[in-house]
Design a protein around this motif. Structure first.
Motif, PDB file in Angstrom:
ATOM      1  N   SER A 182       6.887  -6.098  -1.011  1.00 47.66           N
ATOM      2  CA  SER A 182       6.785  -6.141  -2.464  1.00 47.66           C
ATOM      3  C   SER A 182       5.956  -7.369  -2.842  1.00 47.66           C
ATOM      4  O   SER A 182       5.663  -8.230  -2.007  1.00 47.66           O
ATOM      5  CB  SER A 182       8.174  -6.170  -3.106  1.00 47.66           C
ATOM      6  N   HIS A 183       5.593  -7.440  -4.104  1.00 47.09           N
ATOM      7  CA  HIS A 183       4.686  -8.471  -4.601  1.00 47.09           C
ATOM      8  C   HIS A 183       5.154  -9.897  -4.307  1.00 47.09           C
ATOM      9  O   HIS A 183       4.412 -10.718  -3.764  1.00 47.09           O
ATOM     10  CB  HIS A 183       4.490  -8.266  -6.115  1.00 47.09           C
TER      11      HIS A 183
ATOM     12  N   VAL B  10      -0.812  -7.598  -5.313  1.00 51.15           N
ATOM     13  CA  VAL B  10      -0.169  -6.281  -5.363  1.00 51.15           C
ATOM     14  C   VAL B  10      -0.800  -5.350  -4.328  1.00 51.15           C
ATOM     15  O   VAL B  10      -0.095  -4.667  -3.579  1.00 51.15           O
ATOM     16  CB  VAL B  10      -0.265  -5.676  -6.786  1.00 51.15           C
ATOM     17  N   ASP B  11      -2.130  -5.341  -4.240  1.00 48.85           N
ATOM     18  CA  ASP B  11      -2.826  -4.498  -3.253  1.00 48.85           C
ATOM     19  C   ASP B  11      -2.504  -4.940  -1.825  1.00 48.85           C
ATOM     20  O   ASP B  11      -2.277  -4.104  -0.947  1.00 48.85           O
ATOM     21  CB  ASP B  11      -4.343  -4.555  -3.454  1.00 48.85           C
TER      22      ASP B  11
ATOM     23  N   GLU C 165       1.083  -3.966  -0.888  1.00 53.11           N
ATOM     24  CA  GLU C 165       1.179  -2.539  -0.594  1.00 53.11           C
ATOM     25  C   GLU C 165       0.616  -2.226   0.797  1.00 53.11           C
ATOM     26  O   GLU C 165       1.196  -1.474   1.563  1.00 53.11           O
ATOM     27  CB  GLU C 165       0.416  -1.741  -1.657  1.00 53.11           C
TER      28      GLU C 165
END
Length: 158
Positions: free
Chosen positions: A36-37, A27-28, A31
């Protein structure tokens, strides 16, 4: 498509992030690179499947692990045979203080990097090597200062 064209700028950014901290969450990372993930995870998985990402490891502080001394061993071999090389490969795998080994061009044939707590342990490594393998010459240089150390590879050539 050539291998150098298989990776785009986002892939390079992902690799740069992972080389600094492989424990960072998808996720980090997503970003940070503007994805997106799921697409980010797919890119990481693809790079793992291709073998670009070989493994994820922990880097241990040598001083805290009590192996602060780096000794570089230059090796010249008595003869260049596959038998000698096979023996050498096998023997250096069994010596945990040898953390890197390279076959070279030039005057010396191999360069080994060892990490040890002190000169006495290096002497044991040296005696172990010469008792198992024949050398023409074996010389050592003790590192006085580690001026640069990184495991991160440049990504601009990907």
């Amino acid at each position: 498509m050539t291998e150098s064209k298989m990776f785009d700028e986002i892939d390079r950014k992902i690799i740069e992030i992972l080389q600094v901290n492989a424990d960072r969450s998808v996720v980090d990372i997503a970003e940070a690179v503007g994805l997106s993930h799921t697409p980010c995870w797919r890119r990481i998985k693809r790079m793992e499947d291709m073998g670009l990402i070989r493994s994820r490891v922990v880097l241990v502080d040598r001083r805290m692990a009590n192996v602060p001394m780096s000794v570089f061993i230059s090796v010249k071999v008595p003869r260049h045979t596959s038998e000698w090389l096979d023996t050498f490969r096998k023997e250096i795998q069994n010596i945990p203080e040898i953390v890197e080994a390279y076959r070279l061009t030039g005057e010396k044939d191999y360069l080994l990097r060892t990490v040890v707590p002190d000169i006495d342990v290096y002497d044991q490594v040296y005696k172990n090597l010469i008792s198992r393998i024949e050398f023409s010459d074996l010389s050592a240089s003790i590192s006085m200062e580690e001026m640069k150390f990184t495991t991160a590879l440049p990504t601009k050539y990907m």
